[in-house]
Scaffold this motif. Sequence first.
Motif, PDB file in Angstrom:
ATOM      1  N   ARG A 122       0.826  -1.220   0.000  1.00 56.52           N
ATOM      2  CA  ARG A 122       0.000   0.000   0.000  1.00 56.52           C
ATOM      3  C   ARG A 122       0.858   1.266   0.000  1.00 56.52           C
ATOM      4  O   ARG A 122       0.520   2.246  -0.651  1.00 56.52           O
ATOM      5  CB  ARG A 122      -0.948   0.000   1.197  1.00 56.52           C
ATOM      6  N   ASP A 273     -10.469  -0.140   4.543  1.00 59.62           N
ATOM      7  CA  ASP A 273     -10.889  -1.261   3.716  1.00 59.62           C
ATOM      8  C   ASP A 273     -10.876  -0.790   2.267  1.00 59.62           C
ATOM      9  O   ASP A 273     -11.238   0.344   1.962  1.00 59.62           O
ATOM     10  CB  ASP A 273     -12.319  -1.691   4.086  1.00 59.62           C
ATOM     11  N   ILE A 274     -10.458  -1.691   1.387  1.00 55.02           N
ATOM     12  CA  ILE A 274     -10.474  -1.313  -0.031  1.00 55.02           C
ATOM     13  C   ILE A 274     -11.363  -2.279  -0.811  1.00 55.02           C
ATOM     14  O   ILE A 274     -11.262  -2.434  -1.966  1.00 55.02           O
ATOM     15  CB  ILE A 274      -9.052  -1.269  -0.633  1.00 55.02           C
TER      16      ILE A 274
ATOM     17  N   GLY B  53      -6.865  -9.516   2.147  1.00 51.65           N
ATOM     18  CA  GLY B  53      -6.284  -8.286   2.704  1.00 51.65           C
ATOM     19  C   GLY B  53      -7.021  -7.035   2.271  1.00 51.65           C
ATOM     20  O   GLY B  53      -6.566  -5.919   2.530  1.00 51.65           O
ATOM     21  N   PHE B  54      -8.174  -7.188   1.615  1.00 50.36           N
ATOM     22  CA  PHE B  54      -8.941  -6.013   1.188  1.00 50.36           C
ATOM     23  C   PHE B  54      -9.605  -5.356   2.405  1.00 50.36           C
ATOM     24  O   PHE B  54      -9.779  -4.148   2.453  1.00 50.36           O
ATOM     25  CB  PHE B  54     -10.049  -6.389   0.191  1.00 50.36           C
ATOM     26  N   LEU B  55     -10.020  -6.189   3.335  1.00 50.04           N
ATOM     27  CA  LEU B  55     -10.652  -5.677   4.558  1.00 50.04           C
ATOM     28  C   LEU B  55      -9.732  -5.960   5.737  1.00 50.04           C
ATOM     29  O   LEU B  55      -8.961  -6.917   5.726  1.00 50.04           O
ATOM     30  CB  LEU B  55     -12.005  -6.360   4.802  1.00 50.04           C
ATOM     31  N   LYS B  56      -9.851  -5.115   6.735  1.00 50.43           N
ATOM     32  CA  LYS B  56      -9.077  -5.308   7.962  1.00 50.43           C
ATOM     33  C   LYS B  56      -9.983  -5.973   8.999  1.00 50.43           C
ATOM     34  O   LYS B  56     -11.123  -5.525   9.178  1.00 50.43           O
ATOM     35  CB  LYS B  56      -8.596  -3.959   8.506  1.00 50.43           C
TER      36      LYS B  56
END
Lengths: 274, 307
Positions: A122, A273-274, B53-56
Amino acid sequence: MTALRLATVKVLVRHDVYYALRSTRGLLFLVFFAVFWLWLFSKLAGGGAQWLANPEGSFIIGWLFDPQIAKSLFVNRSATLSAFFLLAVSTVPMFVLFAASDQTANDIGSKYLRFLTPRCNRIEIYVARFIGATVLVAGAYIAITLIATLMAVWVDQVSFVAVLADALLVMLSLIVYALPFIALMSLCSVVVGSAGLSALVGISVYVVVLVVVAVVGINLPTVADTVAYLIPNATKPLVLRLQWSSLIQTLMIVPVYILVYGLIGWRIFARRDI
Amino acid sequence: MSQTVISTSNLAKNFGANQALKSVSLTVEKGTTTGLVGPNGAGKTTLFSLLCGFLKPTNGDIKVLGHNPDSPVIRSQVAILPQDAALLKSLPVIKQLSMLAELQGMSQSAARSEAVRVLKAVNLLDAGNQIPERLSHGMLKRVLIAQAFLGSPELIMLDEPTAGLDPNTSDAIKALIRKMSASCTIIISSHNLAVIEDLCQQIIILKKGELYAHQAVAELTGRTKALTFKLEADPTDNIADIFKSISAVTAVKTGQPGQHRLVVYFNEQQDPMVEVEIIKCLAMAGVQYREMVRGERLQDSVADRTL
C-alpha cells in the motif's frame, strides 16, 4: 505493507503517468489547463503586462499583494514573465486541487486497488500516486513556463539568456508551491471513493479555511495567521518574491506540509478497507 | 507432510453494528482446492476479502502463506480474482495485464509475453487490444481470470470465477482451474455449488457469519451412502413405502415442491447390491427419473444445512 521497493514505485509511477495522459480526468485537466493558458497568453502576447512595470501598475500590484512583491517582480524583470508568474501562482490551487484529486480515490471506488494490492504494498501505491500527480502537474507547469519564457523574449524584447535564470526560478517556484497542494489531495483522495468527490473535499477544505482566516483576521489577526498555516498556501508570500533565497526558505517549509498531509493520509490509507 | 497455506483464528469483522463474521477459525492445507460457500449474508465475501487483505479484521488473526495478508513477503505469491473490481477504463486489456505482470517483477517484454500467454489461456487474445468498456460481461470476466493466472502464484483465490459465463466458456475456465490446481492451492468462493462440487476437494460452509462446516466435499455429499434421483414429477408423499422391502435403505428424503428430487440413503455394508435394488423398486413402482447421481448433490446437501 510498509516496505517501499523503489523499483515497484518506479513502475507504478510510469503506469500512473501513462494512464493519466489517456484517462478522462487527465485529459480534462490538460484541456482546461491549455485552454485557460492559451486565453491568458493571447492577452499577454499584446504586451498587456508591460503597464504593470509602470508606477501605476506597481501601485496596484502592491495594493493587491505587497509593495515588496511588486518591486521584486516588476523592477528589472520581464513584465510578461512576471505577470505570467503572478497569474500562475494565483491559479495553482484551482488547477492542482483538480489535477491531483484522483490519486487513489477512483481506484478505491472502482476497487481497482484489489488488482494492485496482491502485487505491491500500500505504501508503494500511495507514494507512487503522489509522485505520479507531481510529474503530471510539474510537466504542465514546465510546458507553460517555457511558452511564457518564449513569449517574454518576443514581447518584452529581452534576450533568451537574460530571462533564462528567471524562467528557471519561475518554473521551480511553481512546482515547489504546488507540492503541498498535491499532498493535501493525497489526503483527500484516500477518504473518498471518487475523484470528483476528492476534488470537492479538497476545494471545500481550502475555501472554508480561507474564509475562516479572512473572518477571524478582522479582529484576531494573530489567530488568523496561525489558522492560515493549516492550508497549503502558506508559502505564497515567499514564493511570490521570486528570489532564490526565498525559494530556499520555501524548500524548507514545503516538506513539513508534505509530511503532515502525507502521514495523515497514509495512516488512513493503511488502515482503510479497499 | 501437509503445510498450512491459510489459517485464521477467532476472525471477526463488524460493519458498524452489523457482525458480518463471528469468530471464524479455520485452516487450508497446501495443494487443496477449497470451496467457500454459504447463502447470501453468510459472510462469504467478507471472509474472502479478509483473506485477500482487502478488509481489515475487527478481531482475530489471519495468516496467508505464514504471513499477514498485507505482508510484502507474499507479494505476487497470491493471485486474486476479485468479484466487483473494475479494470481501468481507457487502456487496452493487454496493456493492463502487462502492467500488472510488470508489478510482479517481470521486465516489460516478459510482462507483455505473459499477458499474451494468459489471454491465450482464456481464449481472448483477439480482444487484447480492446478497452474493457467494449468487452461483453463474459469476456471481461475472462480477462479478470487471466490476470489471476499471471506469473506462478502459490495461492489463487477466485471469487465467483464462472458467474456470467456461458456453459462452454464456463467449462473452459473450469478446465483451466483444474490445470492450475495441480501446481498451487486454490480457494473458490461461489454460489454455484455445481462448480464447487466439480472442482473442490474441501468445502467451507458459512452460515450467519459463523463457520458451519469445513470438510471434504466427498464426505459432505456422501457419495457412497446415497442415491439422488431427478424424477419426471414430484414424488408422492408415501414414496418412502416402496423401499420398505429393502432393509439396507436407512432414509428417504424428498426435495421442495417443484424440485422433483428424491434422495435415498442406504447402508451398503449391509447389502452391497442395494443400489440395484433401489433402482428396481423405482421401476416396479412406475416412478420414472431423468437422472441419477451417486451420493447427495452438494447443492442439496448445503441447502439442507444452511436453510
